[in-house]
Design a protein around this motif. Sequence first.
Motif, PDB file in Angstrom:
ATOM      1  N   GLN A 376      10.320  10.001  79.491  1.00 19.15           N
ATOM      2  CA  GLN A 376      11.103  11.131  79.660  1.00 19.15           C
ATOM      3  C   GLN A 376      12.382  10.363  80.562  1.00 19.15           C
ATOM      4  N   THR A 404      12.737  14.021  70.776  1.00 12.09           N
ATOM      5  CA  THR A 404      12.911  15.469  70.953  1.00 12.09           C
ATOM      6  C   THR A 404      13.500  15.984  72.397  1.00 12.09           C
ATOM      7  N   PHE A 405      14.354  17.118  72.221  1.00 17.56           N
ATOM      8  CA  PHE A 405      15.119  17.589  73.220  1.00 17.56           C
ATOM      9  C   PHE A 405      15.338  19.218  72.959  1.00 17.56           C
ATOM     10  N   ASP A 406      15.581  19.787  73.955  1.00 13.51           N
ATOM     11  CA  ASP A 406      16.181  21.311  74.020  1.00 13.51           C
ATOM     12  C   ASP A 406      17.486  21.472  73.923  1.00 13.51           C
ATOM     13  N   TRP A 415      13.995  17.720  66.714  1.00 17.01           N
ATOM     14  CA  TRP A 415      12.945  16.907  66.730  1.00 17.01           C
ATOM     15  C   TRP A 415      13.556  15.506  65.850  1.00 17.01           C
ATOM     16  N   PHE A 487      12.864  13.299  75.564  1.00 15.70           N
ATOM     17  CA  PHE A 487      11.380  12.781  75.591  1.00 15.70           C
ATOM     18  C   PHE A 487      11.355  12.006  74.214  1.00 15.70           C
ATOM     19  N   CYS A 491       4.948  13.929  74.324  1.00 15.77           N
ATOM     20  CA  CYS A 491       5.254  14.879  75.380  1.00 15.77           C
ATOM     21  C   CYS A 491       4.225  14.771  76.417  1.00 15.77           C
ATOM     22  N   ASP A 495       2.899  20.011  80.963  1.00 17.74           N
ATOM     23  CA  ASP A 495       4.349  20.435  81.185  1.00 17.74           C
ATOM     24  C   ASP A 495       4.593  21.959  81.151  1.00 17.74           C
ATOM     25  N   GLU A 499       9.030  22.074  78.333  1.00 16.32           N
ATOM     26  CA  GLU A 499      10.472  21.427  78.026  1.00 16.32           C
ATOM     27  C   GLU A 499      10.366  20.548  76.813  1.00 16.32           C
ATOM     28  N   CYS A 500       9.088  20.164  76.454  1.00 17.03           N
ATOM     29  CA  CYS A 500       8.694  19.421  75.268  1.00 17.03           C
ATOM     30  C   CYS A 500       7.718  19.835  74.571  1.00 17.03           C
ATOM     31  N   ASN A 502       5.479  19.290  70.661  1.00 15.48           N
ATOM     32  CA  ASN A 502       5.356  18.412  69.637  1.00 15.48           C
ATOM     33  C   ASN A 502       4.409  18.642  68.507  1.00 15.48           C
TER      34      ASN A 502
END
Length: 1306
Positions: A376, A404-406, A415, A487, A491, A495, A499-500, A502
Amino acid sequence: MDLQTERVFGITVWVALLVCTLSGTSAEDSCDSALVSILPPPSFRSSSQLSSSHAPGFAKLNRRDGAGGWSPLISDRYQWLEVDLGERTKITAVATQGRYGSSDWLTSYLLMFSDTGYNWKQYRQEDSIGSFPGNSNADSVVQYKLQQPAVARYLRLIPLDWNPSGRIGLRLETYGCPYTSDVLSFAGSSSGLTYRPSPAAKRTFKEVISLKFKTLRNSGRLLHAEGPEGLSISLELERGKLLLLLRQGSSSSSEHRRLASLGSLLDDQHWHYVVLEHRNSHLNLTVDKHTERVQIPAEFSHWGIKQLSVGGAEKPVGADKNFNGCLENFLYNGLNLIEKAKHGDQQVTVKGNVTFSCAEPVSVAVTFPGPQSFLQLPWAPSSSGGLSVGFQFRTWNSAGLLLTFDLLQQGGVAWLYLHESRLRLQINKAGKALVDLHTGSALNDGQWHSVDLTVRSGRLTVSVDKQEGGVSHATPSFSVTVSSHLFFGGCPAEDPDQECRNPFNIFQGCMRLLTVGDQAVDLIRVQERLLGNYSQLQIDMCGIIDRCSPSYCEHGGRCSQSWTIFHCNCSDSGYSGATCHSSVYEQSCEAYKHKGNTSGYFHIDVDGSGPIKPQLVYCNMTEENTWMVIQHNNTELTRVQPSPGVNQHSVYFDYPCGEEQLLAVIDQSEQCQQELSYHCRKSRLLNTQEGSPFSWWVGGPGPGRVQTYWGGAHPDSQQCACGLQGNCVDPNYYCNCDADRMEWTEDSGPLTHKGSLPVKALVLGDIHRPGSEAAYRVGSLRCHGDKNFWNAAFFDKETSYLHFPTFHGELSADISFFFKTTASSGVFLENLGIKDFIRIELSSSSRVVFSFDVGNGPLEVFVESIPLNDNRWHRVRAERNVKEALLQLDELPVARQEAPADGHFHLQLNSQLFIGGTASRQKGFRGCIRSLQLNGITLDLEERAKITPGVRPGCPGHCGSYGSLCQNQGRCMEKPNGFQCDCSLSAYAGVFCHAEVSASFKPGTSISYTFREPYELSRNSSALPSSIYSDMTLRGENVSLSFRTTQSPALLLYVNSYSRQFLALLINKNDNLEVRYKLDGSRDAEVLRSSVKSLANGQLHTVSIRRLTDSVSVQIDQNSRDDFNLSSEGEFVGIKSLFLGQVDEPDDLDSDLVRLGSLGFAGCLSVVQFNSISPLKAALLHPDTSPVVISGPFVQSTCGSPASANPYAAENTHHLSDQSGSVGSGQPLVNAMKTDSALIGGVIAVVIFVVVTILAITGRFLYRRKETYRSQEVKGMKQEESQDFHYNNQADSQNVSGENPKEFFM
């Protein structure tokens, strides 16, 4: 201690250590000096320390300084202890100890080595096991000697497990000696070193080049050796593998031939050892621990090096092709070329950017090994705005999450992942894909691939390998901005902020050169928990392993892999199992026969799992012996056609299988033979006045040996068969052809000496004189018997056993054998090592157990069955390889046990191999063991049993196990080695009494079988089998036959008696079956009609009739049985004859049967049986010894087979012939060479074969002769050659042997 003092101390220590080392007998013997105990505290580093008294400098073996050792602040798997040895050092052993006076010690750990303090390499045992065993208390010392010494400056120990009642605590020592080397570094396309040996230097028996190299590039020419006439050898890196190439031509662009490919992942910036050894006709290439031997063309046999180049060659091959990296200890025939370059030797030229040190770029990688791995990182916008993320990765997996990220303010998620080995980018919002891009291909090849994800000016771009591997674009309608974190690889397991997420597979592989917002990521700060977060990562190393290099797939199996396992594709290899180790074929025709097979083509693997490849052969199982037939390129009788100006005619024979296969077949067989014949007219064969032969042949192993005897004679006799038998046409000579006559004659016979087979060439000499004519024939190689299949021993005591040398099956071991016993338990086989062992035993009357230990603890595989102590043969097959162990009993499902992941896999045994017992003489086996094979090699049990008390060679009693193969009332007969089916009481024939005996009948065909004449009742002189005669008075009959016809009405079978009784089996005009019995002379015949209709439909029907006194049952095919009762319990008194087809004695018949009998039968009759008599079989197979009379056309056929497509056609001839037309093998003769009028007439008859009348007259004339009739037996044998022989001009070499259609006229 200040820095200057430290340096002086270190130099003093190394000088002392070097002197101590050199004073020993050899560097290897004395390389065990303690290395850590003499180091100052600054040489130690650690991830953390519990306190100043627990500092890493106190981690010295048997010391009590400080708190008695090192302990980290937190006990977890992210801790490490590092030691700087000051210089690159050869390390041979490591010892560990717990912290003094505590409950703190390690139970297992990992070892890492490095030259620079970066880019660590994990030390592995057996290339797979990473962990080392630790301690069981705080004070004892556990030392582990490295299987392969490591050379490094830095050592790092990573705790894996520790005392659960304590914490991590460690004291350690390493052992070894100084390591000296000369190093060279190449940077730039034109950097290189060239060595030119002195022209006056004496050429040595062998040339050896050795070096070590390290590089970050996966391609480039490492070494180039030029010889005379433009012949050169190169070592080139290609995709991380080292290729050995041969070139012919001076230009670098000339075509090359790849001889070998060895190694993998050689671009890991670690040292790799290379040796290239040239010995006459072969080269040995070694990369690290693996060596491959390759043959080279003949022109290289006397090749010598004129110029040797490394790095940039004399003629550069391009910036991307020349080697960039470091070389160490570059030696040519013992000469240190780097040392020569340092001293300015004129034979060595250095050019370009070359330094005498190894300048290594710092490249920090991170490994994602498992399902909990993730990295991360905080998002840092780039200075130019937008989004920019880059990294390199390598993996073997075809799928896995990379990043991956938001999205900021969008509620979406991005993704970047691998899917089917391609790179895929998805941006989802509320379950809907807003962006879906694909690029790249085959990205799971283990190579480094760069990935760049950028968003600038609203344009989203994802590229692979700087766009060379693929690029894809999108212009989303929304802003693609990272919310907060990135990430990589996966992940977190926990969490809470979600936030993550997969939804894909986890990533297993390596990453490096990570950039976020155009800024490089410092992974060392990540490791120190100063940046981002991570879990279960291995930082500052890439732990990728190529499980396919070297490949454990045997026999050409194709290896593929993922991050954790490899897989072998065995298709089209002829082998099976997890590593393609075990052959799917039997080892002989004998073995196929005893599995119930009949004649045909089969693949034979003579050495099972050994290196010899399977071969296709023909197995002839129609005789008492089972023959293996191996063809060559010309088995036809071939006329010699002399070439002008050539005194001798040479013929060479090519076999479809290799030399190794042929010799193995011959050695394994009990007997082999090859027909050799020479037909001559005024052409002498062997004897000359001076004693040397006119002609000879070459046979035997290797290139073969000249043989001067002929078929039917003894080796080295220089004779033919007639000379041995004393019946040559001229008694003054030992061969018929040596009489030198104008008439055609021949010398022929089988060659039976196995040491002289196979025939490889034929040289014919006396063929050029006027009037000389000759022809030759070399038949197929034929072998029968399998010495291995029946090799057996009988163990009559539990304390008896046989012993053999140690079994060596380190990586793959397969064991197969047959056993039979009446005991409920016993050990079949056992071999022990210091800790390892392998054992197969009968643990109970219904269980066979295969157990072993290769260092991971005992494992066992077992199979349960019905009681096995039934004194019948049972087959056991066991295999153990690096992936699994398996066990099969008879044809039951295979039991499997997977090998532990990353465990020990070398089976190390050192004791004798015990068969039938154990070293302790307990739990011995009582019974028989035969055909025992270990890795394809048969152990000679019989020979060893001859000299061993309590064990007897051989083991009789095979019918109990194989008797069921004898079908249709065939009887199993014991043989010393095997069994035989006696078909004398069966209406069937063949090796298992399975072959239907059928004949096509025409209206004029008649077969009459005569029972005993009345006057013979008082005589007892018959020696014929019971299948030919039976009692003359019957209270019942068992009649069975199969038929196929379209005729109705038709008489199928008729039996009469001397008392005017009869039995008739017929099809009436309504196509129904009728059975007519007349057992009472005062009454009319009783007619029994079956309910089954439409029997004259041309289909095959089977009829079975049984009578006991007055009860009669009739069964047709699978229909319901019809039962009848006769009006009287009469007996069939004085039976006289049985007729098939037309009836020649109408006096006993009523008017209706007279008419049917005169019509005869047109169709097919098969497997006719009357009680114990088989009249049709007697007429076809034993016409001379059976009381049968045949008249009219009588054609043997396969019409009785249910699969027969043409019920009335005679069976086609399928005989085994060979390919022809090989260069130098001559041409099969087209015309016969007979000179008399009879043969001329025969030739004319063949030519005008289309003239039906002439053919019919000739056929009837020939077949009226009883001698000709006898020669037409049903065994598919060729008609015997007359004195004036025929030449076979058949060109088709693929026909299978079978039976000819034959017609008989009486």
